[in-house]
Design a protein around this motif. Structure first.
Motif, mmCIF file in Angstrom:
data_model
loop_
_atom_site.group_PDB
_atom_site.id
_atom_site.type_symbol
_atom_site.label_atom_id
_atom_site.label_comp_id
_atom_site.label_asym_id
_atom_site.label_seq_id
_atom_site.Cartn_x
_atom_site.Cartn_y
_atom_site.Cartn_z
ATOM 1 N N ILE A 325 0.868 -1.173 0.000
ATOM 2 C CA ILE A 325 0.000 0.000 0.000
ATOM 3 C C ILE A 325 0.906 1.223 0.000
ATOM 4 O O ILE A 325 1.939 1.234 0.677
ATOM 5 N N ILE A 326 0.545 2.246 -0.747
ATOM 6 C CA ILE A 326 1.343 3.468 -0.782
ATOM 7 C C ILE A 326 0.814 4.451 0.262
ATOM 8 O O ILE A 326 -0.387 4.740 0.312
ATOM 9 N N GLY A 327 1.716 4.939 1.088
ATOM 10 C CA GLY A 327 1.394 6.034 1.997
ATOM 11 C C GLY A 327 2.027 7.302 1.463
ATOM 12 O O GLY A 327 3.255 7.443 1.446
ATOM 13 N N ASP A 328 1.225 8.222 0.986
ATOM 14 C CA ASP A 328 1.726 9.425 0.331
ATOM 15 C C ASP A 328 2.387 10.358 1.345
ATOM 16 O O ASP A 328 1.778 10.740 2.345
ATOM 17 N N THR A 329 3.629 10.731 1.085
ATOM 18 C CA THR A 329 4.352 11.653 1.961
ATOM 19 C C THR A 329 4.628 12.989 1.276
ATOM 20 O O THR A 329 5.459 13.772 1.744
ATOM 21 N N SER A 330 3.933 13.249 0.170
ATOM 22 C CA SER A 330 4.161 14.488 -0.578
ATOM 23 C C SER A 330 3.865 15.700 0.297
ATOM 24 O O SER A 330 2.886 15.739 1.047
ATOM 25 N N GLY A 331 4.728 16.710 0.196
ATOM 26 C CA GLY A 331 4.501 17.955 0.911
ATOM 27 C C GLY A 331 4.743 17.876 2.399
ATOM 28 O O GLY A 331 4.507 18.860 3.112
ATOM 29 N N GLN A 332 5.210 16.737 2.891
ATOM 30 C CA GLN A 332 5.447 16.590 4.319
ATOM 31 C C GLN A 332 6.902 16.922 4.648
ATOM 32 O O GLN A 332 7.789 16.858 3.802
ATOM 33 N N THR A 333 7.150 17.271 5.887
ATOM 34 C CA THR A 333 8.502 17.595 6.339
ATOM 35 C C THR A 333 8.884 16.690 7.498
ATOM 36 O O THR A 333 8.033 16.060 8.127
ATOM 37 N N GLY A 334 10.188 16.640 7.771
ATOM 38 C CA GLY A 334 10.662 15.840 8.891
ATOM 39 C C GLY A 334 10.397 14.356 8.672
ATOM 40 O O GLY A 334 10.478 13.847 7.558
ATOM 41 N N THR A 335 10.071 13.665 9.764
ATOM 42 C CA THR A 335 9.843 12.219 9.673
ATOM 43 C C THR A 335 8.609 11.894 8.858
ATOM 44 O O THR A 335 8.509 10.802 8.285
ATOM 45 N N LYS A 336 7.673 12.815 8.771
ATOM 46 C CA LYS A 336 6.477 12.552 7.964
ATOM 47 C C LYS A 336 6.800 12.489 6.479
ATOM 48 O O LYS A 336 6.004 11.978 5.698
ATOM 49 N N ALA A 337 7.942 13.012 6.108
ATOM 50 C CA ALA A 337 8.343 12.971 4.700
ATOM 51 C C ALA A 337 9.058 11.673 4.362
ATOM 52 O O ALA A 337 9.286 11.390 3.183
ATOM 53 N N THR A 338 9.407 10.888 5.373
ATOM 54 C CA THR A 338 10.150 9.652 5.114
ATOM 55 C C THR A 338 9.466 8.414 5.661
ATOM 56 O O THR A 338 9.876 7.298 5.344
ATOM 57 N N THR A 339 8.449 8.586 6.481
ATOM 58 C CA THR A 339 7.778 7.432 7.081
ATOM 59 C C THR A 339 6.269 7.585 6.976
ATOM 60 O O THR A 339 5.743 8.662 6.717
ATOM 61 N N PHE A 340 5.582 6.503 7.192
ATOM 62 C CA PHE A 340 4.125 6.493 7.200
ATOM 63 C C PHE A 340 3.722 5.428 8.219
ATOM 64 O O PHE A 340 3.648 4.246 7.892
ATOM 65 N N ASP A 341 3.510 5.864 9.465
ATOM 66 C CA ASP A 341 3.252 4.914 10.530
ATOM 67 C C ASP A 341 2.540 5.615 11.675
ATOM 68 O O ASP A 341 2.155 6.780 11.576
ATOM 69 N N ARG A 342 2.374 4.901 12.791
ATOM 70 C CA ARG A 342 1.697 5.501 13.947
ATOM 71 C C ARG A 342 2.583 6.530 14.642
ATOM 72 O O ARG A 342 2.069 7.453 15.290
ATOM 73 N N ALA A 343 3.895 6.371 14.532
ATOM 74 C CA ALA A 343 4.785 7.324 15.181
ATOM 75 C C ALA A 343 4.587 8.728 14.626
ATOM 76 O O ALA A 343 4.728 9.717 15.336
ATOM 77 N N THR A 344 4.274 8.819 13.341
ATOM 78 C CA THR A 344 4.024 10.122 12.717
ATOM 79 C C THR A 344 2.539 10.451 12.667
ATOM 80 O O THR A 344 2.162 11.484 12.123
ATOM 81 N N CYS A 345 1.736 9.555 13.199
ATOM 82 C CA CYS A 345 0.277 9.702 13.196
ATOM 83 C C CYS A 345 -0.294 9.786 11.784
ATOM 84 O O CYS A 345 -1.368 10.361 11.571
ATOM 85 N N ARG A 346 0.425 9.206 10.811
ATOM 86 C CA ARG A 346 -0.154 9.043 9.484
ATOM 87 C C ARG A 346 -1.027 7.788 9.459
ATOM 88 O O ARG A 346 -1.915 7.650 8.615
ATOM 89 N N VAL A 347 -0.728 6.847 10.339
ATOM 90 C CA VAL A 347 -1.608 5.716 10.608
ATOM 91 C C VAL A 347 -2.185 5.939 11.997
ATOM 92 O O VAL A 347 -1.436 6.175 12.951
ATOM 93 N N ILE A 348 -3.491 5.910 12.108
ATOM 94 C CA ILE A 348 -4.124 6.185 13.383
ATOM 95 C C ILE A 348 -5.150 5.103 13.704
ATOM 96 O O ILE A 348 -5.590 4.384 12.786
ATOM 97 N N PRO A 349 -5.527 4.933 14.984
ATOM 98 C CA PRO A 349 -5.210 5.764 16.147
ATOM 99 C C PRO A 349 -3.708 5.819 16.442
ATOM 100 O O PRO A 349 -2.955 4.902 16.142
ATOM 101 N N CYS A 350 -3.320 6.935 17.057
ATOM 102 C CA CYS A 350 -1.933 7.142 17.433
ATOM 103 C C CYS A 350 -1.911 7.909 18.751
ATOM 104 O O CYS A 350 -2.931 8.081 19.405
ATOM 105 N N SER A 351 -0.749 8.374 19.132
ATOM 106 C CA SER A 351 -0.591 8.992 20.445
ATOM 107 C C SER A 351 -1.368 10.296 20.599
ATOM 108 O O SER A 351 -1.621 10.735 21.722
ATOM 109 N N THR A 352 -1.744 10.933 19.506
ATOM 110 C CA THR A 352 -2.490 12.198 19.598
ATOM 111 C C THR A 352 -3.980 12.029 19.316
ATOM 112 O O THR A 352 -4.696 13.023 19.218
ATOM 113 N N SER A 353 -4.445 10.795 19.174
ATOM 114 C CA SER A 353 -5.847 10.564 18.834
ATOM 115 C C SER A 353 -6.761 10.990 19.974
ATOM 116 O O SER A 353 -6.444 10.819 21.158
ATOM 117 N N THR A 354 -7.901 11.550 19.593
ATOM 118 C CA THR A 354 -8.932 11.921 20.559
ATOM 119 C C THR A 354 -10.239 11.277 20.147
ATOM 120 O O THR A 354 -10.463 10.973 18.983
#
Length: 736
Positions: A325-354
């Motif tokens: 599966i492709i996780g699009d990181t276009s236009g992202q900076t930092g770790t969000k530009a290189t990863t797609f996971d719960r640590a970056t909250c691109r996959v959720i629920p994650c640590s900032t979920s409400t």
């Protein structure tokens, strides 16, 4: 003379004469012995020389056969020739056959295959070995040289996917074999990704046995012959990659101590040791798959349980897990530009979920789910730990994959590849309506009240069909109270009676076009419908019949969908509601089609499918605008290919929510049953329940619109699609 003296004289001479004769005889005998010995010695020396010569020629013949095997394997292992390794085509047909084409295709949009001619067809040299002629071991020229080889037979063996007996099926091929073997070994030798138990690369192998004759020839005379048989392992591999590259992606997980440590998503209480997930020296992902793309424009992918199944059907008919599966990181900076996971909250629920973070009229307890996910224990299959470890009815194959599901680097054991994309803009697919259509009624609304219903307000049965004769999308509706009652009793569109109180009317917001964007083919285009079946407790069904042509729903500003709300529900189904896409054999116009689109019918990647939903393009002035589609996707069994079929969702600002929690009998083990069949390119994707996705192949040879220019320079994957094979590692040998 005295008598004694005379006697002495008479007797002495004869004794000397006899002695001389005896000596001569001995001499002759000695000479004869020496002659015989010399002859024997000469004969012995001659025999030893001849024996040594014959032994050398025998070794040379055997060496010629072994050199021939090496030469044949080296030739057939070249990328364009690898189809011959698994060929079930009779060798007598190889010279003219096109069936042994390489399965490898570049993903540059050109459909290029291996070989100097870029056709993927075996070379003349590779084909020629099948004629059984003797060839020089150095030049390969027929009937030249003193040491020659000839191919006698080839036996390819394999087993069905997952079968441990790799000699389950076999086919022996000789230079005189004609016709085709009963088993197609190109499909029997499957490359299954490491996410499936017992199918790591190398498990579903095959075997290739080659028999070659060798001979020594001098002055046109064959002095010695030998036959050698070698059996090699056939290993499936990703096209353009080395062994072990399939889906590993270079995911190096941090080694932890049991019961302590912090993994990449910030969770603690890890009770297992993570390991390096890469397999082999080449850690790139194989054949980037454009079937499911999530996170467009900074969006997210929701995953609670690892209980969804993402699959695709190969050209050979086998159903295998989707490669990625492709996780699009276009236009992202930092770790969000290189990863797609719960640590970056691109996959959720994650640590900032409400709780209630997204959703209309629903309270999604993402914060509560996150509490469970971060404490999930790989390999556990009890209680709330099934939140991650459950993979349909089977847990993921390895601890590392279970941990990857927890981290969000895998979705139901399908790897999520972070890639910066430059996809063709959705505006390329939007249709420009004529003046007449623009003046027509605005957005067509389908709901449970008012004039748009097909029957009573407690049981909608909407049937929409394309009609090339009237050049319109037509809607069937009830004209009498009795008809409404009959349709309500039937409770679905397919069994509503056609006669007595029913009529067809054109949907004013739709238009027929002989030339559609991108595809250049005819089709029907509708200003995106507003479907809201959420207010009634009864079942509301909508059937979309594209037997007479494909249809696209456009949700862009030009079609009347402006940026008016932060969350715009454009399709919202309630409990028990469903949209079913059907197609029956044209050209006869259908009135009650009930045949869902099969998973073997799909459009070329980057071109519209049978039913398309094209959303609005991202707008910087409205960064929080979301077009939301909520669909139930519950299949009723193996005879029902699913409610959502033959579709393409391209929603750059969209939130696609799919729900399969309402029941149904689809299971991951039933390859003929699935909930969703189509490509999904969306900003946000949320899947509820045990959803089985069937995604069309991404890189057919005729692909022209999606190419490597879309990939933003990413290098974490192989720029080839497909699976080929290589022969290596002699498993057994025999000389005779």
């Amino acid at each position: 003379m005295q008598p004694r003296l005379l006697l002495t004289l008479l007797t002495t001479a004869p004794r000397r004469s006899r002695a001389g004769g005896f000596s001569m005889l001995v001499g002759i005998l000695v000479i004869l012995a020496l002659a015989v010995g010399s002859l024997g010695m000469a004969n012995l020396i001659s025999g030893d020389w001849l024996g040594a010569t014959m032994s050398t020629e025998s070794r040379d013949a055997r060496a010629a056969a072994e050199a021939g095997i090496d030469r044949i394997i080296a030739t057939w292992n070249q990328p364009e020739n690898r189809g011959l390794l698994v060929s079930n085509e009779g060798m007598s047909t190889w010279s003219a056959s096109t069936a042994n084409i390489s399965p490898c295709v570049t993903i540059d949009g050109k459909g290029t295959r291996p070989g100097t001619a870029n056709t993927g067809q075996p070379t003349a040299t590779a084909r020629a070995y099948a004629d059984g002629s003797f060839r020089d071991i150095t030049s390969g020229t027929v009937n030249t040289g003193t040491r020659q080889f000839a191919l006698s037979s080839v036996t390819v063996s394999a087993g069905d996917s997952g079968v441990a007996n790799r000699r389950q099926k076999s086919f022996t091929n000789t230079p005189t074999t004609a016709g085709t073997g009963s088993d197609d070994f190109r499909t029997l030798i499957n490359l299954d990704p490491p996410s499936v138990a017992n199918t790591l690369p190398g498990y579903n192998t095959g075997l290739l046995e080659i028999t070659v004759q060798g001979r020594v020839v001098r002055n046109g005379v064959t002095l010695s012959t030998a036959t050698v048989r070698r059996e090699f392992q056939l290993l499936p591999k990703c096209c353009g990659a080395s062994f072990g590259s399939n889906g590993s992606g270079g995911s190096t997980l941090t080694s932890t101590t049991a019961g302590s440590g912090v993994v990449s998503d910030g969770s603690t209480n890890v009770t297992t040791t993570e390991r390096n997930a890469s397999i082999g020296s080449d850690s790139r992902f194989c054949g980037l798959d454009f079937g499911v793309i999530t996170g467009l424009g900074g969006g997210t992918h929701w995953t609670y349980y690892a209980n969804d199944s993402y699959t695709t059907r190969t050209a050979g008919g086998a159903v295998v897990p989707l490669s990625n599966i492709i996780g699009d990181t276009s236009g992202q900076t930092g770790t969000k530009a290189t990863t797609f996971d719960r640590a970056t909250c691109r996959v959720i629920p994650c640590s900032t979920s409400t709780n209630g973070q997204f959703g209309v009229g629903s309270n999604y307890n993402d914060a509560d789910f996150w509490t469970q996910i971060k404490n999930a224990v790989p390999n556990s299959n009890s209680g709330q730990n099934e939140l991650i470890s459950g993979f349909g009815n089977t847990p993921p194959a390895t601890t590392a994959q279970q941990q990857a599901n927890i981290n969000g680097t895998m979705i139901s054991s399908v790897p999520v590849i972070p890639v910066s994309l430059n996809l063709p803009p959705v505006t390329d697919f939007h249709y420009t309506y004529t003046t007449t259509a623009t003046k027509a009624a605005g957005i067509q609304t389908f709901n449970t009240t008012g004039a748009n219903i097909s029957n009573s307000a407690t049981g909608v049965a909407e049937y929409l069909r394309t009609n090339r004769t009237t050049k319109a999308v037509e809607r069937r509706f009830a004209t009498t109270t009795a008809a409404r009652a009959a349709c309500k009793a039937a409770n679905n569109a397919v069994t509503c009676p056609e006669s007595g109180g029913f009529a067809w009317a054109s949907v004013p917001s739709c238009e027929y076009s002989a030339i559609s964007p991108v595809s250049g083919t005819e089709g029907f285009h509708c200003k995106g419908f507003n479907v809201d079946y959420s207010t009634s407790g009864a079942q509301e069904n909508m059937v979309i019949d594209t037997s007479d042509g494909p249809v696209s729903w456009h949700y862009n500003a030009a079609s009347g969908w402006n940026y008016v709300n932060a969350t715009q529900n454009i399709v919202l189904l309630g409990t028990g509601d469903a949209i079913q896409h059907v197609e029956c054999a044209p050209p006869s116009l259908q009135t009650n089609c009930s045949t869902p689109i099969p998973d073997t019918t799909y459009a070329v990647l980057g071109q519209p499918d049978r039913w398309n939903i094209f959303g609005a393009a991202a707008n910087a002035s409205f960064p929080n605008y979301i077009q939301r589609i909520f669909l139930n996707a519950t299949s009723s069994g193996s005879t029902d290919p699913g409610k959502i079929t033959g579709a393409w969702f391209y929603l750059p600002t969209g939130f696609l929510e799919l729900n399969a929690a309402l029941g149904g009998t689809c299971t991951a083990s039933n390859v003929n049953c699935y909930n969703v069949n189509g490509r999904i390119w969306v900003k946000n994707l949320r899947a509820f329940g045990d959803l089985i996705f069937r995604v069309p192949p991404s890189n057919p040879p005729t692909q022209t619109y999606i190419n490597t220019a879309t990939l933003g320079g990413a290098t974490t994957f192989v720029n080839w699609s497909g699976t080929d094979w290589v022969a290596r590692s002699v498993s057994r040998a025999r000389n005779y």
